[in-house]
Design a protein around this motif. Structure first.
Motif, PDB file in Angstrom:
ATOM      1  N   SER A  70      -2.692 -10.385   0.378  1.00 49.97           N
ATOM      2  CA  SER A  70      -3.646  -9.440   0.959  1.00 49.97           C
ATOM      3  C   SER A  70      -3.985  -8.335  -0.048  1.00 49.97           C
ATOM      4  CB  SER A  70      -3.100  -8.839   2.256  1.00 49.97           C
ATOM      5  OG  SER A  70      -1.940  -8.069   2.032  1.00 49.97           O
ATOM      6  N   GLY A  71      -2.983  -7.865  -0.780  1.00 55.19           N
ATOM      7  CA  GLY A  71      -3.236  -6.861  -1.814  1.00 55.19           C
ATOM      8  C   GLY A  71      -4.049  -7.419  -2.959  1.00 55.19           C
ATOM      9  N   LEU A  72      -3.761  -8.637  -3.364  1.00 59.16           N
ATOM     10  CA  LEU A  72      -4.498  -9.271  -4.462  1.00 59.16           C
ATOM     11  C   LEU A  72      -5.946  -9.544  -4.070  1.00 59.16           C
ATOM     12  CD1 LEU A  72      -1.801 -11.804  -5.740  1.00 59.16           C
ATOM     13  CD2 LEU A  72      -2.384  -9.562  -6.711  1.00 59.16           C
ATOM     14  N   ILE A  73      -6.162  -9.946  -2.822  1.00 61.61           N
ATOM     15  CA  ILE A  73      -7.532 -10.169  -2.347  1.00 61.61           C
ATOM     16  C   ILE A  73      -8.337  -8.880  -2.464  1.00 61.61           C
ATOM     17  CG2 ILE A  73      -8.940 -10.584  -0.284  1.00 61.61           C
ATOM     18  CD1 ILE A  73      -6.806 -12.598   0.614  1.00 61.61           C
ATOM     19  N   LEU A  74      -7.751  -7.784  -2.018  1.00 55.21           N
ATOM     20  CA  LEU A  74      -8.433  -6.493  -2.094  1.00 55.21           C
ATOM     21  C   LEU A  74      -8.758  -6.136  -3.544  1.00 55.21           C
ATOM     22  CD1 LEU A  74      -9.461  -3.928  -0.761  1.00 55.21           C
ATOM     23  CD2 LEU A  74      -7.130  -3.031  -0.824  1.00 55.21           C
ATOM     24  N   ALA A  99       8.252  -5.611  -6.622  1.00 58.42           N
ATOM     25  CA  ALA A  99       7.398  -6.708  -7.076  1.00 58.42           C
ATOM     26  C   ALA A  99       6.006  -6.627  -6.456  1.00 58.42           C
ATOM     27  CB  ALA A  99       8.044  -8.053  -6.752  1.00 58.42           C
ATOM     28  N   LEU A 100       5.912  -6.140  -5.239  1.00 59.13           N
ATOM     29  CA  LEU A 100       4.606  -5.976  -4.597  1.00 59.13           C
ATOM     30  C   LEU A 100       3.800  -4.877  -5.301  1.00 59.13           C
ATOM     31  CD1 LEU A 100       5.649  -6.297  -0.844  1.00 59.13           C
ATOM     32  CD2 LEU A 100       4.227  -7.914  -2.128  1.00 59.13           C
ATOM     33  N   THR A 101       4.414  -3.726  -5.509  1.00 59.26           N
ATOM     34  CA  THR A 101       3.686  -2.631  -6.156  1.00 59.26           C
ATOM     35  C   THR A 101       3.295  -2.998  -7.585  1.00 59.26           C
ATOM     36  OG1 THR A 101       5.738  -1.579  -6.915  1.00 59.26           O
ATOM     37  CG2 THR A 101       4.892  -0.895  -4.784  1.00 59.26           C
ATOM     38  N   ASP A 102       4.225  -3.578  -8.302  1.00 59.30           N
ATOM     39  CA  ASP A 102       4.010  -3.817  -9.736  1.00 59.30           C
ATOM     40  C   ASP A 102       3.054  -4.967 -10.012  1.00 59.30           C
ATOM     41  OD1 ASP A 102       6.029  -1.963  -9.588  1.00 59.30           O
ATOM     42  OD2 ASP A 102       7.251  -2.857 -11.149  1.00 59.30           O
ATOM     43  N   SER A 103       2.853  -5.843  -9.033  1.00 55.80           N
ATOM     44  CA  SER A 103       1.909  -6.956  -9.204  1.00 55.80           C
ATOM     45  C   SER A 103       0.514  -6.589  -8.714  1.00 55.80           C
ATOM     46  CB  SER A 103       2.404  -8.190  -8.440  1.00 55.80           C
ATOM     47  OG  SER A 103       3.653  -8.622  -8.911  1.00 55.80           O
ATOM     48  N   ILE A 104       0.435  -5.822  -7.639  1.00 53.09           N
ATOM     49  CA  ILE A 104      -0.866  -5.491  -7.053  1.00 53.09           C
ATOM     50  C   ILE A 104      -1.591  -4.417  -7.857  1.00 53.09           C
ATOM     51  CG2 ILE A 104      -2.003  -4.503  -5.027  1.00 53.09           C
ATOM     52  CD1 ILE A 104       0.168  -5.911  -3.321  1.00 53.09           C
ATOM     53  N   ALA A 105      -0.879  -3.362  -8.268  1.00 51.82           N
ATOM     54  CA  ALA A 105      -1.535  -2.226  -8.930  1.00 51.82           C
ATOM     55  C   ALA A 105      -2.374  -2.624 -10.143  1.00 51.82           C
ATOM     56  CB  ALA A 105      -0.498  -1.170  -9.307  1.00 51.82           C
ATOM     57  N   PRO A 106      -1.841  -3.394 -11.101  1.00 52.45           N
ATOM     58  CA  PRO A 106      -2.640  -3.699 -12.298  1.00 52.45           C
ATOM     59  C   PRO A 106      -3.769  -4.686 -12.063  1.00 52.45           C
ATOM     60  CG  PRO A 106      -0.539  -4.838 -12.391  1.00 52.45           C
ATOM     61  CD  PRO A 106      -0.474  -3.919 -11.210  1.00 52.45           C
ATOM     62  N   THR A 107      -3.798  -5.324 -10.896  1.00 51.71           N
ATOM     63  CA  THR A 107      -4.808  -6.340 -10.631  1.00 51.71           C
ATOM     64  C   THR A 107      -6.176  -5.731 -10.357  1.00 51.71           C
ATOM     65  OG1 THR A 107      -3.070  -7.763  -9.724  1.00 51.71           O
ATOM     66  CG2 THR A 107      -5.316  -8.382  -9.203  1.00 51.71           C
ATOM     67  N   ALA A 122      -3.704   8.354  -7.104  1.00 51.81           N
ATOM     68  CA  ALA A 122      -2.343   8.214  -7.616  1.00 51.81           C
ATOM     69  C   ALA A 122      -1.529   9.469  -7.345  1.00 51.81           C
ATOM     70  CB  ALA A 122      -2.379   7.913  -9.115  1.00 51.81           C
ATOM     71  N   GLN A 123      -2.142  10.629  -7.519  1.00 52.00           N
ATOM     72  CA  GLN A 123      -1.466  11.885  -7.225  1.00 52.00           C
ATOM     73  C   GLN A 123      -1.069  11.960  -5.755  1.00 52.00           C
ATOM     74  OE1 GLN A 123      -0.305  13.411  -9.959  1.00 52.00           O
ATOM     75  NE2 GLN A 123      -1.404  15.333  -9.752  1.00 52.00           N
ATOM     76  N   GLY A 124      -1.959  11.477  -4.895  1.00 51.70           N
ATOM     77  CA  GLY A 124      -1.647  11.445  -3.472  1.00 51.70           C
ATOM     78  C   GLY A 124      -0.472  10.536  -3.172  1.00 51.70           C
ATOM     79  N   CYS A 125      -0.380   9.444  -3.904  1.00 55.45           N
ATOM     80  CA  CYS A 125       0.747   8.526  -3.719  1.00 55.45           C
ATOM     81  C   CYS A 125       2.074   9.231  -4.022  1.00 55.45           C
ATOM     82  CB  CYS A 125       0.604   7.311  -4.635  1.00 55.45           C
ATOM     83  SG  CYS A 125      -0.700   6.159  -4.164  1.00 55.45           S
ATOM     84  N   LEU A 126       2.088  10.061  -5.044  1.00 53.26           N
ATOM     85  CA  LEU A 126       3.317  10.755  -5.422  1.00 53.26           C
ATOM     86  C   LEU A 126       3.737  11.788  -4.382  1.00 53.26           C
ATOM     87  CD1 LEU A 126       3.031  11.333  -9.272  1.00 53.26           C
ATOM     88  CD2 LEU A 126       3.886   9.364  -8.009  1.00 53.26           C
ATOM     89  N   ILE A 139       3.053   3.455 -11.057  1.00 52.87           N
ATOM     90  CA  ILE A 139       2.567   2.240 -11.719  1.00 52.87           C
ATOM     91  C   ILE A 139       1.078   2.357 -12.028  1.00 52.87           C
ATOM     92  CG2 ILE A 139       2.294  -0.263 -11.530  1.00 52.87           C
ATOM     93  CD1 ILE A 139       5.190   0.739 -11.919  1.00 52.87           C
ATOM     94  N   LEU A 140       0.316   2.991 -11.139  1.00 54.44           N
ATOM     95  CA  LEU A 140      -1.096   3.251 -11.448  1.00 54.44           C
ATOM     96  C   LEU A 140      -1.220   4.080 -12.719  1.00 54.44           C
ATOM     97  CD1 LEU A 140      -2.732   4.098  -7.985  1.00 54.44           C
ATOM     98  CD2 LEU A 140      -3.094   2.042  -9.352  1.00 54.44           C
TER      99      LEU A 140
END
Length: 232
Positions: A70-74, A99-107, A122-126, A139-140
């Protein structure tokens, strides 16, 4: 489409790989079917060509691979940045392992003109209390913001981060090590600031010293900055 994707994933599941991957991702609460990432990417790319909005809005993910897809589709889908970030914000609470965060973010492959808005995201994520949302933000930064224009902001964000959770601190250490490879003096200033916790400080040095992009002299200098930690 949801059932087709589920069936496609299950058809490519490997029990041995599932057992191996579970050891790598002990935090996840999702069952792992054991589908390798390249196969998940192929399924996601195909799904992104169809009615992906309806799919993502109705999909009740049952497994790790379904959350990943679902993350990769987005990431692969054609949509405005605002829509992608809004949908990503809704997805982030479902990400419960590195593994979910590190694979989806760079895609996502964000474009340069999109970076100011992505930086704010990204700042909001922190600022989130969620472990893996914070990691996603780091990761972003690692994937998109290690540039001269953003490096000072990245360094400031890392040194202001306060979190004792392992997977957040590991991401922070990885980020500092990558900063060292991009701009050694910036990383050195950050490390010498003493604003990093002991774990992140030492792990960043260790990871930086593993890099072939640093000189022997730089690695030796970093080694001397390692802190002694009291044993628990």
């Amino acid at each position: 489409m949801e059932q087709e994707i589920r069936a496609g994933l299950l058809a490519q599941a490997e029990a041995g790989y599932a057992a191996f991957h579970k050891k790598l991702c002990p935090d996840t609460s999702y069952p792992i079917w054991g589908v390798r990432l390249p196969k998940q990417r192929a399924i996601a790319k195909q799904a992104a060509k169809g009615d992906w909005r309806t799919l993502l809005e109705s999909w009740q993910s049952e497994a790790y691979e379904e959350v990943m897809v679902s993350g990769l589709i987005l990431a692969y889908a054609k949509a405005s940045l605002d829509e992608k970030l809004a949908r990503l914000a809704a997805l982030l609470p479902k990400l419960d392992c590195w593994a979910l965060t590190d694979s989806i973010a760079p895609t996502f492959r964000f474009k340069e003109n999109e970076l100011p808005e992505v930086w704010d995201f990204a700042q909001g994520c922190l600022e989130s209390p969620l472990c893996y949302t914070r990691r996603f933000g780091l990761i972003l930064m690692l994937d998109y913001f290690l540039t001269p224009a953003y490096l000072p902001k990245v360094c400031e964000a890392v040194q202001n981060l306060r979190d004792d959770r392992y997977y957040v601190r590991m991401a922070a250490a990885w980020l500092v090590a990558e900063i060292a490879a991009k701009d050694y003096e910036a990383a050195l200033t950050l490390i010498k600031s003493r604003k990093l916790d002991d774990f992140t400080h030492n792990k960043a040095i260790a990871k930086a010293r593993e890099s072939y992009r640093l000189s022997p002299a730089q690695k030796e200098e970093l080694k001397k900055l390692k802190r002694k930690q009291e044993k628990a």
